[in-house]
Write an enzyme that holds these catalytic residues in place. Structure first.
Site, PDB file in Angstrom:
ATOM      1  N   GLU A  92       1.585 114.796  18.918  1.00  0.00           N
ATOM      2  CA  GLU A  92       0.645 113.762  19.345  1.00  0.00           C
ATOM      3  C   GLU A  92       1.389 112.426  19.461  1.00  0.00           C
ATOM      4  O   GLU A  92       2.042 112.001  18.517  1.00  0.00           O
ATOM      5  CB  GLU A  92      -0.443 113.664  18.277  1.00  0.00           C
ATOM      6  CG  GLU A  92      -1.623 112.878  18.694  1.00  0.00           C
ATOM      7  CD  GLU A  92      -2.685 112.865  17.603  1.00  0.00           C
ATOM      8  OE1 GLU A  92      -2.344 112.817  16.421  1.00  0.00           O
ATOM      9  OE2 GLU A  92      -3.869 112.888  17.973  1.00  0.00           O
ATOM     10  N   CYS A 125      -7.964 110.695  19.642  1.00  0.00           N
ATOM     11  CA  CYS A 125      -7.571 112.010  19.117  1.00  0.00           C
ATOM     12  C   CYS A 125      -7.736 113.092  20.186  1.00  0.00           C
ATOM     13  O   CYS A 125      -6.970 114.040  20.237  1.00  0.00           O
ATOM     14  CB  CYS A 125      -8.401 112.336  17.900  1.00  0.00           C
ATOM     15  SG  CYS A 125     -10.144 112.045  18.173  1.00  0.00           S
ATOM     16  N   GLU A 171     -11.450 115.609  10.486  1.00  0.00           N
ATOM     17  CA  GLU A 171     -11.317 115.444  11.938  1.00  0.00           C
ATOM     18  C   GLU A 171      -9.914 114.908  12.169  1.00  0.00           C
ATOM     19  O   GLU A 171      -9.629 113.762  11.838  1.00  0.00           O
ATOM     20  CB  GLU A 171     -12.350 114.441  12.465  1.00  0.00           C
ATOM     21  CG  GLU A 171     -13.796 114.844  12.243  1.00  0.00           C
ATOM     22  CD  GLU A 171     -14.276 115.914  13.210  1.00  0.00           C
ATOM     23  OE1 GLU A 171     -13.534 116.264  14.139  1.00  0.00           O
ATOM     24  OE2 GLU A 171     -15.401 116.407  13.023  1.00  0.00           O
ATOM     25  N   LYS A 230     -13.777 103.724   3.372  1.00  0.00           N
ATOM     26  CA  LYS A 230     -12.594 102.875   3.562  1.00  0.00           C
ATOM     27  C   LYS A 230     -12.209 102.817   5.036  1.00  0.00           C
ATOM     28  O   LYS A 230     -11.863 103.837   5.630  1.00  0.00           O
ATOM     29  CB  LYS A 230     -11.398 103.424   2.794  1.00  0.00           C
ATOM     30  CG  LYS A 230     -10.210 102.441   2.858  1.00  0.00           C
ATOM     31  CD  LYS A 230      -8.922 103.045   2.367  1.00  0.00           C
ATOM     32  CE  LYS A 230      -8.072 103.640   3.438  1.00  0.00           C
ATOM     33  NZ  LYS A 230      -7.582 102.676   4.442  1.00  0.00           N
TER      34      LYS A 230
HETATM   35  P1  NAP Z   1      -3.840 108.302   9.082  1.00  0.00           P
HETATM   36  O1  NAP Z   1      -2.546 107.657   8.793  1.00  0.00           O
HETATM   37  O2  NAP Z   1      -4.056 109.693   8.638  1.00  0.00           O
HETATM   38  O3  NAP Z   1      -4.941 107.347   8.433  1.00  0.00           O
HETATM   39  C1  NAP Z   1      -6.308 107.603   8.462  1.00  0.00           C
HETATM   40  C2  NAP Z   1      -6.944 106.950   7.271  1.00  0.00           C
HETATM   41  O4  NAP Z   1      -6.506 107.582   6.059  1.00  0.00           O
HETATM   42  C3  NAP Z   1      -6.600 105.474   7.100  1.00  0.00           C
HETATM   43  O5  NAP Z   1      -7.720 104.812   6.591  1.00  0.00           O
HETATM   44  C4  NAP Z   1      -5.473 105.545   6.103  1.00  0.00           C
HETATM   45  O6  NAP Z   1      -5.215 104.364   5.433  1.00  0.00           O
HETATM   46  C5  NAP Z   1      -5.952 106.627   5.174  1.00  0.00           C
HETATM   47  N1  NAP Z   1      -4.934 107.285   4.378  1.00  0.00           N
HETATM   48  C6  NAP Z   1      -3.578 107.282   4.537  1.00  0.00           C
HETATM   49  N2  NAP Z   1      -3.003 108.059   3.596  1.00  0.00           N
HETATM   50  C7  NAP Z   1      -3.993 108.572   2.832  1.00  0.00           C
HETATM   51  C8  NAP Z   1      -4.030 109.474   1.712  1.00  0.00           C
HETATM   52  N3  NAP Z   1      -2.933 110.002   1.216  1.00  0.00           N
HETATM   53  N4  NAP Z   1      -5.234 109.798   1.194  1.00  0.00           N
HETATM   54  C9  NAP Z   1      -6.372 109.297   1.722  1.00  0.00           C
HETATM   55  N5  NAP Z   1      -6.401 108.445   2.763  1.00  0.00           N
HETATM   56  C10 NAP Z   1      -5.227 108.088   3.324  1.00  0.00           C
HETATM   57  O7  NAP Z   1      -4.180 108.289  10.607  1.00  0.00           O
HETATM   58  P2  NAP Z   1      -4.017 107.082  11.615  1.00  0.00           P
HETATM   59  O8  NAP Z   1      -2.612 107.052  12.060  1.00  0.00           O
HETATM   60  O9  NAP Z   1      -4.598 105.846  11.065  1.00  0.00           O
HETATM   61  O10 NAP Z   1      -4.993 107.545  12.798  1.00  0.00           O
HETATM   62  C11 NAP Z   1      -4.575 108.264  13.862  1.00  0.00           C
HETATM   63  C12 NAP Z   1      -4.853 109.745  13.667  1.00  0.00           C
HETATM   64  O11 NAP Z   1      -6.236 109.991  13.554  1.00  0.00           O
HETATM   65  C13 NAP Z   1      -4.407 110.544  14.862  1.00  0.00           C
HETATM   66  O12 NAP Z   1      -3.696 111.688  14.459  1.00  0.00           O
HETATM   67  C14 NAP Z   1      -5.716 110.954  15.538  1.00  0.00           C
HETATM   68  O13 NAP Z   1      -5.659 112.093  16.305  1.00  0.00           O
HETATM   69  C15 NAP Z   1      -6.623 111.069  14.392  1.00  0.00           C
HETATM   70  N6  NAP Z   1      -8.014 110.922  14.826  1.00  0.00           N
HETATM   71  C16 NAP Z   1      -8.816 112.028  14.854  1.00  0.00           C
HETATM   72  C17 NAP Z   1     -10.132 111.929  15.269  1.00  0.00           C
HETATM   73  C18 NAP Z   1     -11.026 113.132  15.310  1.00  0.00           C
HETATM   74  O14 NAP Z   1     -12.240 112.963  15.404  1.00  0.00           O
HETATM   75  N7  NAP Z   1     -10.509 114.342  15.245  1.00  0.00           N
HETATM   76  C19 NAP Z   1     -10.646 110.691  15.647  1.00  0.00           C
HETATM   77  C20 NAP Z   1      -9.811 109.578  15.607  1.00  0.00           C
HETATM   78  C21 NAP Z   1      -8.495 109.721  15.184  1.00  0.00           C
HETATM   79  P3  NAP Z   1      -4.354 103.205   6.150  1.00  0.00           P
HETATM   80  O15 NAP Z   1      -3.990 103.666   7.511  1.00  0.00           O
HETATM   81  O16 NAP Z   1      -5.281 102.093   6.118  1.00  0.00           O
HETATM   82  O17 NAP Z   1      -3.136 102.987   5.358  1.00  0.00           O
END
Ligand code: NAP
Ligand code: MG
Length: 479
Positions: free
Chosen positions: A387, A290, A256, A182
C-alpha cells in the site's frame, strides 16, 4: 509548466474556525488537562503549528474508561433506544449546522481539499449519525439482538478524521455502548470540535470521551482491562499487533485495515467515465484512502488509449492550497507519510517501472507529491504489492476476464475493487470472483451509511455501515 487550466484563487475563509492555542482531553463531559505531555498538530499545507494538544497517558486513559463505564452503567445502557436516538439526531443536526466550520477545520488539520471535506466527508458524517439514530429504537429487528457490549475503545487514522470517528461512534452509541476514542496524532482537531458538539447536544457526561495522543495512547486503550470492545481502523501492521494484544481476552474486536484495490477496465467500458473513475479512485484525498484503486488493470487492447487519455486528464488536476475551492489534490498529511510515498515510488523506478508525474508546480512549504502513474508494472513489483497510501497509481494489463480476476486477487489485501464494462453479466460474474469486501461497478469510492464496508484477508474483519455495522456493537441475538 503549470496546469493547462489557470484559475484565479478562490480560498475559503478561515474566519469560521476558532483554533485554540492548546487543547486538553475530553473526559466525562469536560475538557481536562491530563497527566501526560503534549504534542503539536500542524497544517500539512503550510507546516504552520496549529495547536498544542494533550497526550493522554495510561492514567488519563484509565480515567476516560472509568467515566465511560459509569456513564454506561448509570445512564446510557438504561436509556430507551428512542431516547438515545434523540441525542444522535441532535448531534447529526448540529454537524449539519456547523458543517462549514467542520469542513474548514478538517482541511486545515488534514490537508484535504475543501471541496472534498465540504461535499463528501462532512455530509457523510452527518448522514451516518442520522442513519444510526434511526436504528437506536429498532435494534430488536436488526438480527443481532439489542444488548450492548459496554465500553468501546476506538482508535482511528488520519485520512478521514471525522468520518472515521462517525463510523465508530454513531453505531456504538445507537446500540447503547459508551466510547473512549483516540484520533490520530496528526489530525486531532475535528475530534475535539466533535467533543464540543457533544457538550452542545447535552450528551450525558462520559458517554463519549476523546483522548488525544499517539501510538502509546492507542495501546493503552486497546489493552485496558475494562474495555469490552476494540474497534480499530489503521494499518495492517498495527492491526496485527492489536489482534495479538487482545487474543485470549473477552474483548470483541473489529479491524479495518489496509488495501490494494484493483480498478479493472475492460475494452467495452465507457472510457470517458472510466478515466474519471480511475482519477477519483486514486487521486481522491491524495490517495490516502484504504480502498483506493491503486492498481489499474486495463485490458491490453485499450491500454494505450486509456493511458493517453488518463495522462491528459491528470495534467488538468489542480494541486495546491487545500482551502482553495478549485483544488483537486491537496497536501500529503505528514512529513512521515511523504517520506513513505517517496521511498516506495523510488523503489518502483529502481525495479524497472516507468514513472510519469503531472507537470504541476508544487508549493514550497508543506508536504506535496505530484499525481504519479507507473506503467510497465509487474505483479512482483513492490509498488504493485504494498500500500502506497498516496497519489500513485500502478498500471498492469490483462487479456481475459480470468486473467484480470487472477491479478486482482493476487494480493494479501481484499478491501475493494472496481469493474468498468458495458456488460451487466460481466459485472456480476466479476463481483462473484473478486475477493474484496466492496466491488464498485462503473463507479468508485462511493460511500453511503446504509451500505456495509469492510475487508477480507489482511484488510481486516468486521463490517462498518448498514445493518451489518450494528453486529460489532451488540451481544448477539441469543444472549
Ligand atoms: P496506523 O499507523 O496503524 O495508525 C492508526 C491509529 O492507530 C492511529 O491513531 C495511531 O496513532 C494508532 N496506533 C499506532 N500504533 C498503535 C498501537 N500499537 N496500538 C494502538 N493504536 C496504535 O495507520 P495510519 O498510518 O495512521 O493510517 C493509514 C492506514 O489506515 C492505512 O493502512 C489504511 O489503509 C488504513 N485505513 C483503513 C481503513 C478501512 O476502513 N479499512 C480506513 C482508513 C484507513 P498515531 O498515528 O496517532 O500515532
Ligand atoms: Mg495536522
Amino acid at each position: 509548466m503549470s496546469n493547462i487550466f489557470e484559475y484565479a484563487p478562490a480560498p475559503e475563509s478561515r474566519a469560521v474556525v476558532d483554533i485554540k492555542p492548546s487543547y486538553g482531553l475530553f473526559i466525562n463531559g469536560e475538557f481536562v488537562d491530563g497527566h501526560g505531555t503534549s504534542f503539536k498538530t500542524v497544517n500539512p499545507a503550510t507546516e504552520e503549528v496549529l495547536a498544542e494538544v494533550a497526550e493522554a497517558n495510561d492514567a488519563d486513559v484509565d480515567e476516560a474508561v472509568k467515566a465511560a463505564r459509569r456513564a454506561y452503567t448509570r445512564v446510557w445502557s438504561r436509556m430507551s433506544g428512542a431516547e438515545r436516538a434523540k441525542y444522535l439526531y441532535r448531534i447529526a443536526r448540529i454537524i449539519q449546522e456547523r458543517g462549514r466550520e467542520l469542513a474548514v477545520l478538517e482541511s486545515i488539520d488534514n490537508g484535504k481539499p475543501i471541496k472534498e471535506s465540504r461535499d463528501v466527508d462532512i455530509p457523510v458524517v452527518a448522514a451516518h449519525f442520522f442513519y444510526y439514530a434511526g436504528w437506536a429504537d429498532k435494534l430488536e429487528h436488526s438480527g443481532y439482538g439489542s444488548t450492548p457490549l459496554g465500553v468501546a475503545g476506538q482508535v482511528i487514522p488520519w485520512n478521514f478524521p471525522l468520518l472515521m470517528l462517525a463510523w465508530k461512534i454513531a453505531p456504538a452509541l445507537a446500540c447503547g455502548n459508551t466510547v473512549v476514542l483516540k484520533p490520530a496524532e496528526t489530525t486531532p482537531l475535528t475530534a475535539l470540535l466533535f467533543a464540543e458538539i457533544c457538550q452542545q447536544a447535552d450528551l450525558p457526561p462520559g458517554v463519549v470521551n476523546i483522548v488525544t495522543g499517539a501510538g502509546d495512547t492507542g495501546r493503552a486503550i486497546v489493552s485496558h482491562p475494562d474495555v469490552d470492545k476494540v474497534a480499530f481502523t489503521g494499518s495492517t501492521e498495527v492491526g496485527k499487533a492489536i489482534a495479538r494484544a487482545v487474543a485470549g481476552t473477552e474483548k470483541k474486536v473489529t479491524l479495518e485495515l489496509g488495501g490494494k484495490a484493483a480498478n479493472i477496465v475492460f475494452d467495452d467500458a465507457p472510457l470517458d467515465q472510466a478515466i474519471e473513475g480511475i482519477v477519483n479512485g486514486i487521486f481522491f484525498n491524495q490517495g490516502h484512502v484504504c480502498c483506493a484503486g491503486s492498481r489499474l488493470l486495463v485490458q491490453e487492447s485499450v491500454a494505450d488509449e486509456v493511458m493517453e487519455r488518463l495522462k491528459r486528464r491528470m495534467a488538468t488536476l489542480r494541486v495546491g492550497d487545500p482551502l482553495d475551492k478549485n483544488t483537486d489534490v491537496g497536501a500529503i498529511n505528514s512529513a512521515e507519510q511523504l517520506a513513505k510515498i517517496r521511498e516506495l515510488s523510488d523503489i518502483g523506478e529502481a525495479e524497472g517501472a516507468e514513472r510519469w508525474s503531472t507537470p504541476c508546480e508544487l508549493p514550497t512549504n508543506g508536504y506535496w507529491f505530484a499525481p504519479t502513474v507507473f506503467t510497465g508494472v509487474s505483479q512482483a513489483h513492490r509498488i504493485a504489492r504494498e500500500e502506497i497510501f498516496g497519489p500513485v497509481l500502478s498500471v498492469l494489463t490483462f487479456r481475459t476476464p480470468s486473467e484480470a480476476v487472477e491479478k486482482a486477487n493476487n494480493t494479501p489485501f481484499g478491501l475493494s475493487a472496481g469493474v468498468w464494462t458495458d456488460k451487466g453479466s460481466r459485472i456480476l460474474s466479476m463481483a462473484n470472483r473478486l475477493r474484496a469486501g466492496v466491488v464498485w461497478a462503473n463507479t468508485f469510492n462511493k460511500f453511503d451509511p446504509t451500505s456495509p464496508f469492510g475487508g477480507y484477508k489482511e484488510s481486516g474483519y468486521g463490517r462498518e455501515g448498514g445493518r451489518h455495522g450494528l453486529e460489532a456493537y451488540l451481544k448477539g441475538a441469543d444472549s
